[in-house]
Design an enzyme around this catalytic site. Structure first.
Site, PDB file in Angstrom:
ATOM      1  N   GLU A  26       0.822  -1.220   0.000  1.00 57.27           N
ATOM      2  CA  GLU A  26       0.000   0.000   0.000  1.00 57.27           C
ATOM      3  C   GLU A  26       0.852   1.265   0.000  1.00 57.27           C
ATOM      4  O   GLU A  26       2.063   1.223   0.246  1.00 57.27           O
ATOM      5  CB  GLU A  26      -0.949   0.012   1.205  1.00 57.27           C
ATOM      6  CG  GLU A  26      -0.236   0.083   2.540  1.00 57.27           C
ATOM      7  CD  GLU A  26      -1.090   0.670   3.668  1.00 57.27           C
ATOM      8  OE1 GLU A  26      -1.598   1.803   3.509  1.00 57.27           O
ATOM      9  OE2 GLU A  26      -1.209   0.004   4.711  1.00 57.27           O
ATOM     10  N   LYS A 161      -2.943  -1.641  15.897  1.00 57.39           N
ATOM     11  CA  LYS A 161      -2.326  -0.787  16.918  1.00 57.39           C
ATOM     12  C   LYS A 161      -3.306  -0.528  18.033  1.00 57.39           C
ATOM     13  O   LYS A 161      -4.506  -0.455  17.799  1.00 57.39           O
ATOM     14  CB  LYS A 161      -2.022   0.571  16.298  1.00 57.39           C
ATOM     15  CG  LYS A 161      -0.792   0.605  15.464  1.00 57.39           C
ATOM     16  CD  LYS A 161      -0.304   2.047  15.393  1.00 57.39           C
ATOM     17  CE  LYS A 161       1.028   2.105  14.705  1.00 57.39           C
ATOM     18  NZ  LYS A 161       0.894   2.059  13.253  1.00 57.39           N
TER      19      LYS A 161
END
Ligand code: PSU
Ligand code: MN
Length: 302
Positions: A26, A161
């Site tokens: 990405e 995260k």
């Protein structure tokens, strides 16, 4: 017609035509996930690691009114230099950025979409978006999760995260029918750390096992992708307390400054990096390299 918007780099097109493994990468991680120049250096190293593990890298972005599958060095440099000035493109942004012939950085969701258009099945990155903490009030749930439910690309990442609510992210993925595979791990890793306290659905221990599960899922016509969660190598993992305090502070600042919507994740990523004095960046780079290697090996087995 789709092909009037899609530019597949010749090397990538040749690999796909020959049935050679290809790994999608990405571009939001380059523009919004890391500072310049480490972002460009990392993007190049990630591509090299994919090659070293037997696959061809295809970094995905939007440029000059085209969906690019495979970027050359100048394009990587332009994206990395532009940083937060590049439009962060998720699913809904794609047509507008094409129409403007602007540069667009693709998130996990839009990278999956463009990878699937090119018939690439494996994508490696750092972390996926998810259900944000406080989503019961803000409704902030990344479009990445809906994409995983509908687009047939496996996303190799280091978990989520803890700027996110990891438990709610897993619940959402379960509702959407998205398998979450722990690579040599019982737990979903929390990006900078190997553990999150949350179990994955299935632990698989080799690229062959992951490839087989994916092949069966897609042979059966079950829509969507999968999360392949690959813990950061122990030698690069961070101390839980260090990262937790940086995340807590970044979240508090985002709240005070009223940062919302698509600006939220980039803001939090950048603040965590600043607050840890670059320690988190070093960990981030290592885990992406580790995911690129695994992605290449899974693509090779598929
Ligand atoms: N998490 C990371 N690094 C990143 C991102 C998320 O650890 O670079 C990026 C990815 O591109 C991901 C996007 O798809 O942020 C999610 O943004 P949002 O939460 O706005 O959907
Ligand atoms: Mn969001």
């Amino acid at each position: 017609m789709l092909t009037s918007y899609l530019d597949i780099q010749p090397e990538v097109a040749a690999a796909l035509a020959a049935g050679h493994p290809v790994v999608a990468l990405e571009s939001t991680i380059i523009s919004h996930g890391m500072p310049y120049p480490q972002n460009v250096e990392t993007a190049r190293r990630v591509e090299q690691v994919v090659r070293d593990n037997g696959a061809i890298p295809a970094t995905i972005a939007i440029m000059d009114g085209r969906l690019k599958v495979g970027l050359d060095n100048d394009m990587l440099e332009a994206l990395g230099r532009a940083g937060h000035r590049v439009t962060k493109c998720s699913r809904r942004d794609i047509p507008f950025v094409l129409a403007k012939r602007a540069m667009g950085a693709t998130t996990v969701a839009s990278t999956m979409i463009i990878a699937a258009m090119a018939k690439i099945r494996v994508f490696a990155t750092g972390g996926i978006g998810g259900v944000h903490r406080g989503a019961q009030e803000s409704f902030d749930i990344s479009a990445d999760l809906q994409e995983l439910a509908q687009t047939p690309v496996a996303v190799v990442c280091a978990g989520a995260k803890s700027i996110l609510d990891i438990g709610l992210t897993l619940e959402y993925l379960e509702t959407q029918g998205v398998p979450v595979i722990g690579y040599q791990s019982e737990e979903l890793p929390a990006f900078y750390t190997r553990e999150s306290g949350f179990k994955v659905d299935y632990r698989l221990d080799s690229p062959q096992e992951v490839a087989e599960a994916l092949r069966i899922k897609w042979d059966l016509g079950l829509a969507g992708g999968a999360v392949v969660a690959n813990p950061i190598p122990s030698e690069f993992a961070m101390a839980r307390a260090d990262i937790d305090s940086a995340i807590a502070q970044a979240l508090a600042e985002a709240d005070e400054q009223g940062i919302k919507g698509k600006a939220s994740t980039p803001f939090l990523l950048a603040r965590v990096c600043e607050l840890t004095g670059g320690n988190s960046l070093a960990a981030n780079i290592q885990l992406v390299l580790n995911n690129a290697a695994l992605g290449a090996r899974i693509a090779g087995s598929l």
